[in-house]
Structures are given as C-alpha cells and as structure tokens.
Design a protein around this motif. Structure first.
Motif, PDB file in Angstrom:
ATOM      1  N   GLN A  57       0.722  -1.030  -0.054  1.00 54.49           N
ATOM      2  CA  GLN A  57       0.058   0.048  -0.032  1.00 54.49           C
ATOM      3  C   GLN A  57       0.692   1.219   0.068  1.00 54.49           C
ATOM      4  OE1 GLN A  57      -3.746   0.234   1.968  1.00 54.49           O
ATOM      5  NE2 GLN A  57      -3.662  -1.705   3.041  1.00 54.49           N
ATOM      6  N   LYS A  95      -5.668   0.237  -0.339  1.00 52.26           N
ATOM      7  CA  LYS A  95      -7.157  -0.306  -0.090  1.00 52.26           C
ATOM      8  C   LYS A  95      -8.039   0.791   0.344  1.00 52.26           C
ATOM      9  CE  LYS A  95      -6.070  -5.172   0.698  1.00 52.26           C
ATOM     10  NZ  LYS A  95      -6.132  -6.373   1.724  1.00 52.26           N
ATOM     11  N   GLY A 118     -12.108  -2.045   1.641  1.00 56.86           N
ATOM     12  CA  GLY A 118     -11.147  -3.018   1.300  1.00 56.86           C
ATOM     13  C   GLY A 118     -10.913  -3.409  -0.163  1.00 56.86           C
ATOM     14  N   GLU A 177      -1.395  -8.596  -1.158  1.00 55.97           N
ATOM     15  CA  GLU A 177      -0.626  -7.436  -0.261  1.00 55.97           C
ATOM     16  C   GLU A 177       0.348  -8.115   0.336  1.00 55.97           C
ATOM     17  OE1 GLU A 177      -1.837  -4.219   3.133  1.00 55.97           O
ATOM     18  OE2 GLU A 177      -3.370  -5.574   2.785  1.00 55.97           O
ATOM     19  N   ALA A 208      -9.258   1.176   6.626  1.00 51.39           N
ATOM     20  CA  ALA A 208      -8.638   0.058   5.727  1.00 51.39           C
ATOM     21  C   ALA A 208      -7.505  -0.498   6.137  1.00 51.39           C
ATOM     22  CB  ALA A 208      -8.320   0.842   4.447  1.00 51.39           C
ATOM     23  N   PRO A 252      -5.214  -3.299   7.841  1.00 54.30           N
ATOM     24  CA  PRO A 252      -5.602  -4.616   8.360  1.00 54.30           C
ATOM     25  C   PRO A 252      -5.056  -4.416  10.039  1.00 54.30           C
ATOM     26  CG  PRO A 252      -3.678  -4.695   6.931  1.00 54.30           C
ATOM     27  CD  PRO A 252      -4.051  -3.334   7.115  1.00 54.30           C
ATOM     28  N   ASP A 253      -4.134  -3.920  10.318  1.00 56.00           N
ATOM     29  CA  ASP A 253      -3.939  -3.987  11.747  1.00 56.00           C
ATOM     30  C   ASP A 253      -4.344  -2.830  12.621  1.00 56.00           C
ATOM     31  OD1 ASP A 253      -0.586  -4.933  10.539  1.00 56.00           O
ATOM     32  OD2 ASP A 253      -2.032  -6.259  11.146  1.00 56.00           O
ATOM     33  N   SER A 281     -10.149  -2.467  12.760  1.00 50.16           N
ATOM     34  CA  SER A 281      -9.437  -3.493  13.398  1.00 50.16           C
ATOM     35  C   SER A 281      -9.261  -3.472  14.613  1.00 50.16           C
ATOM     36  CB  SER A 281      -8.277  -3.720  12.485  1.00 50.16           C
ATOM     37  OG  SER A 281      -7.320  -4.841  13.018  1.00 50.16           O
ATOM     38  N   SER A 309     -10.676  -6.508  17.268  1.00 47.92           N
ATOM     39  CA  SER A 309      -9.526  -6.950  18.129  1.00 47.92           C
ATOM     40  C   SER A 309      -9.997  -7.104  19.637  1.00 47.92           C
ATOM     41  CB  SER A 309      -8.143  -6.545  17.777  1.00 47.92           C
ATOM     42  OG  SER A 309      -7.692  -6.751  16.690  1.00 47.92           O
ATOM     43  N   THR A 344       0.673  -5.761  15.232  1.00 45.85           N
ATOM     44  CA  THR A 344       0.488  -6.842  14.297  1.00 45.85           C
ATOM     45  C   THR A 344       0.311  -8.257  15.272  1.00 45.85           C
ATOM     46  OG1 THR A 344       1.340  -5.476  12.611  1.00 45.85           O
ATOM     47  CG2 THR A 344       1.335  -8.040  12.266  1.00 45.85           C
ATOM     48  N   ARG A 404      -0.816 -14.341  12.097  1.00 49.34           N
ATOM     49  CA  ARG A 404      -0.077 -14.552  10.718  1.00 49.34           C
ATOM     50  C   ARG A 404       0.815 -15.686  10.578  1.00 49.34           C
ATOM     51  NH1 ARG A 404       2.887  -9.414   9.306  1.00 49.34           N
ATOM     52  NH2 ARG A 404       1.004  -8.410   9.356  1.00 49.34           N
TER      53      ARG A 404
END
Length: 451
Positions: free
Chosen positions: A67, A74, A78, A103, A340, A342-343, A360, A364, A442, A447
C-alpha cells in the motif's frame, strides 16, 4: 452618446477575455473527462500467437502490492484503488489479462515474493541494478523524484555528500540503498522495515534524514519533520516490474503502454496527483492582461469597476468554499485509509485517553469506538487489568521520553496470550507541541498460523 462610444473598447475587451476564458475552460474540461476523448479509450490491442497462448495458460497475473497512498491502496471497502490500479484496469480491458493483488507489508517482503516466484509482477518498484538481476521493467508511464526528509529544526539537506558521517535511515532494500553504499561509504546507513519507522527515527533524532518519493512525502502530517531538496540526479520513472522468464507478459504490457492514449494517462495522473501538486504561479501574460483590463475598466466606467469587484468577491468566496470542501475530502480520505489498515491502530492524548481508532482495533478488543472514546485503558475492561495497567504506564513513560518504540512481545488479552509486534510513536502539532501517541500492533502468531 459620446459616453457610450467611449465605453465600447472596454466592452470589446471584456468580450475577448470572456471568449478566451471559455476556450480554456472547455479545453480543461475535455482533458479532465475521460468519456469525452473518443473511441480510443477502450481500444483492444492485437496480440501475437505466443502472447495469446501465454494469456490462455495464465488466467490470473499475481501482482505483489504494497500500500502506497494515491498510487496503490485499499479503500474503505477493502478494494484496491489508486493510480496504478486504474492503469491495470485499463490494461486489463485492452489485453484480457486478469490482475489479482496480493498484499505485501514492506518492500523487502514484496521483493522476496517476486524472487521466490510467488508473484508475477509489481507496480510500485523503482529500477536499480539489484532488481534488474531478477526483474524486467516495462516502458515508463510517468515518474517522480526522490526528496530528503529531515527534522524541521535541522539544516536543510542539499545533497548526499552533506550526509557524510551522519545517519541516513531507509526501508530495507530501498531503490537507492545500493547506490548510496557504493558511492557514499561515509554515510552511516541504517535500514528499517517501513517508511513510518524511518520517519519516526528522524523525528526522534536517532537519524538525521530519510529519503522518500516526492509525491508520498507530501501525504503525511509533517509534525517535527520537513521535506527538503530533491536528491540530485535521482529522478525515477514509473515502470511495471515483471519477474524474469516471462517475456510474453512483458511484451503484452509494453504493447498496452504504447497504445495507451497520452491524454488518458494524463487524465488518470491528474485525477490522483493534482491535489498535491504545487500551485502554479500566474503567467506574465495573465498578469499583464489583468492590469490592462483593470485600467480600461477605470477609464470607461466606475460602475463597471464596482461590478468587477463584486464578481471578484464572489469568486473568492467560492474558492474558499472549494478549499474547505477539499480539506473535508482529505480528512474523509485519511479516516477511510486508517480504517482500511488491516492491523489495529489507535491515537491517545497526553493523559492516555483514546482519541481515535480503526475498525480493526474495535474488532480485536470486541468493543465500539463510542464506548471507549475519551477513556484510558485502566478505566475499561477490554483488556485484563494487569495488561491495561502495564500498557498505560508504558504510554505515560513514553510521552516523557518522547521516543518511538517498536518491539515483539507477548501480551495477555481477554481471549488469551498473543505474540504481537507492537509499535508506538509520539505525534506533534504544527507548532511542535507533543499531542499524544499513535500506535498499533500486528498479531504475529495469527499471521504465522495462516502462513
């Protein structure tokens, strides 16, 4: 009657200026509207037998994508967006290729996927000798220079030679890393994972400067940083990078770029980059015309002068309204960009109270922003009490030291212990005052399990 005869020259000049203005507006509108440029927009290029066979055997082209705002990112839904995505969509319509983004989260990871044949190409890589060993590059379709980014209170960096015996921080495998190590050995070069980490080290004083693309350097709040001079002789063209051994794909991309109408490419670049381009100064011709007309209006009729002033005020009001709308659009874009990510990401003030977070973060911690806004971790039950107290104490201590923090650690969440990569950096107002912390994490264990 004699009065009105003297008024005729001013009327003629007004009519001439109006015609010129309408002509310029029409030309600008024609350039800015892709639909008005004729049938060449969706032209399909002719492929030879080898290229057609390659397309049939490769129904999807995997694009390793990191990105990079405005070029590739994104959106709030998304979906991939940006200048390079528009370019790929147009090439897809011209050739039948189907591009699929995968990504990556750093330049090093992106290059690793290309080297290991996990991806076929990328759209955001600059060309250098290291990359040419395992990548082929298409024809250029634009470009930008590199600029120095340093602390606002430090001397402006004019050249790489000026950085001798000073710390220059770059993301790992940066396009200029090899050249700098070879030609400027006196520079203390330090590498990190991302541009965000590089900027944080410069802001904290642990590094003297970093180097960024001149477009990207203007997109983030500067705080205690400033964008300096361009790196001499290091203007980089935009290319599509293709993994070696795929000559049919490279040939197809080059054919598409050759057939791409120049006006269409210019319109795509204006769509994404015009908002951060420097404002052009009025030309000498426009200045002379303005003052000449001003004099004609005064001589012909004072009432006409009053009318022009009213129109000028109306134009200024509209310009201010447009500027406010542009600022609102920019803020909306920034919120959408953060959501947008992801973390999980968050922003806290000087007392550790939550100012902002992304979707996110809410997911979480199984909460909503309106339930935790303006509150400290120790006042909530989104984390175990000992974890909340530990993190709050670390936040307050970090705002005393004003140093960024990047660490891999284990933390106890409500649903168990997690392995995370945590980062927090102080942020400042325009006048250099500390305003709080920006941070996130993260989930490394999550992951790893998916890999």
């Amino acid at each position: 009657m004699r009065f009105f005869r003297g008024f005729k020259p001013a009327v003629c000049w007004m009519f001439l200026i109006g015609v010129l203005g309408l002509d310029q507006a029409g030309t600008a509108a024609q350039l800015a509207t892709p639909e008005s440029r004729g049938a060449g927009v969706g032209a399909i290029i002719e492929l030879d037998a080898q290229e057609l066979r390659w397309v049939a055997e490769h129904p999807q082209v995997i694009v390793s994508s990191v990105q990079y705002p405005l070029y590739l990112f994104k959106d709030e839904h998304g979906q991939w967006s940006g200048l390079n995505n528009d370019l790929l969509n147009r090439i897809s319509a011209m050739t039948g290729l189907q591009f699929v983004h995968e990504e990556s989260f750093s330049t090093d990871q992106l290059l690793g996927r290309l080297e290991s044949a996990e991806a076929d190409m990328s759209t955001t890589l600059a060309m250098n000798d290291e990359r040419k060993a395992f990548l082929d590059f298409s024809h250029a379709f634009g470009g930008a220079g590199w600029v120095f980014v340093g602390r606002a209170d430090a001397p402006v960096v004019h050249s790489l030679a000026q950085l001798a015996k000073r710390v220059l921080v770059l993301p790992a495998r940066h396009a200029l890393e090899g050249t700098i190590r070879r030609d400027y050995p006196a520079i203390e070069l330090r590498t990190v994972k991302t541009y965000a980490e590089a900027r944080a080290l410069v802001e904290s004083g642990e590094a003297f400067a970093t180097i960024e693309n001149e477009i990207g350097a203007q997109l983030y709040p500067l705080g205690q940083l400033k964008v300096g001079r361009a790196v001499e002789g290091k203007w980089e063209a935009d290319h599509l990078a293709v993994r070696k051994g795929q000559s049919p794909l490279l040939s197809i991309l080059n054919k598409a770029l050759e057939a791409f109408p120049a006006a269409d490419l210019r319109a795509i670049r204006l769509k994404w980059l015009s908002g951060i381009a420097p404002v052009e100064s009025p030309s000498r011709w426009r200045q002379l015309t303005h003052w000449f007309c001003w004099g004609m209006f005064i001589v012909s009729l004072f009432g006409l002068l009053s009318l022009l002033w009213n129109r000028r005020l109306a134009a200024l009001i509209k310009q201010r309204a447009d500027a406010e709308k542009g600022l609102g659009d920019q803020l909306a874009f920034q919120h959408a960009l953060i959501d947008a990510m992801p973390d999980p990401m968050f922003v806290r003030d000087l007392q550790g109270r939550l100012i902002m977070c992304n979707k996110s973060y809410e997911e979480s911690l199984c909460t909503r922003f309106d339930q935790v806004q303006g509150r400290r971790l120790v006042e909530l039950d989104v984390l175990p009490a000992e974890t909340a107290a530990l993190l709050h104490a670390e936040f307050m201590a970090q705002m005393e030291t004003r140093k960024p923090r990047f660490s891999e650690r284990q933390l106890l969440f409500n649903n168990g212990v997690r392995d995370i990569y945590q980062w927090t950096v102080p942020f400042y107002s325009v006048d250099g005052q500390l305003r709080g912390l920006l941070g996130g994490w993260t989930d490394i264990g999550h992951r790893t399990r998916h890999l």
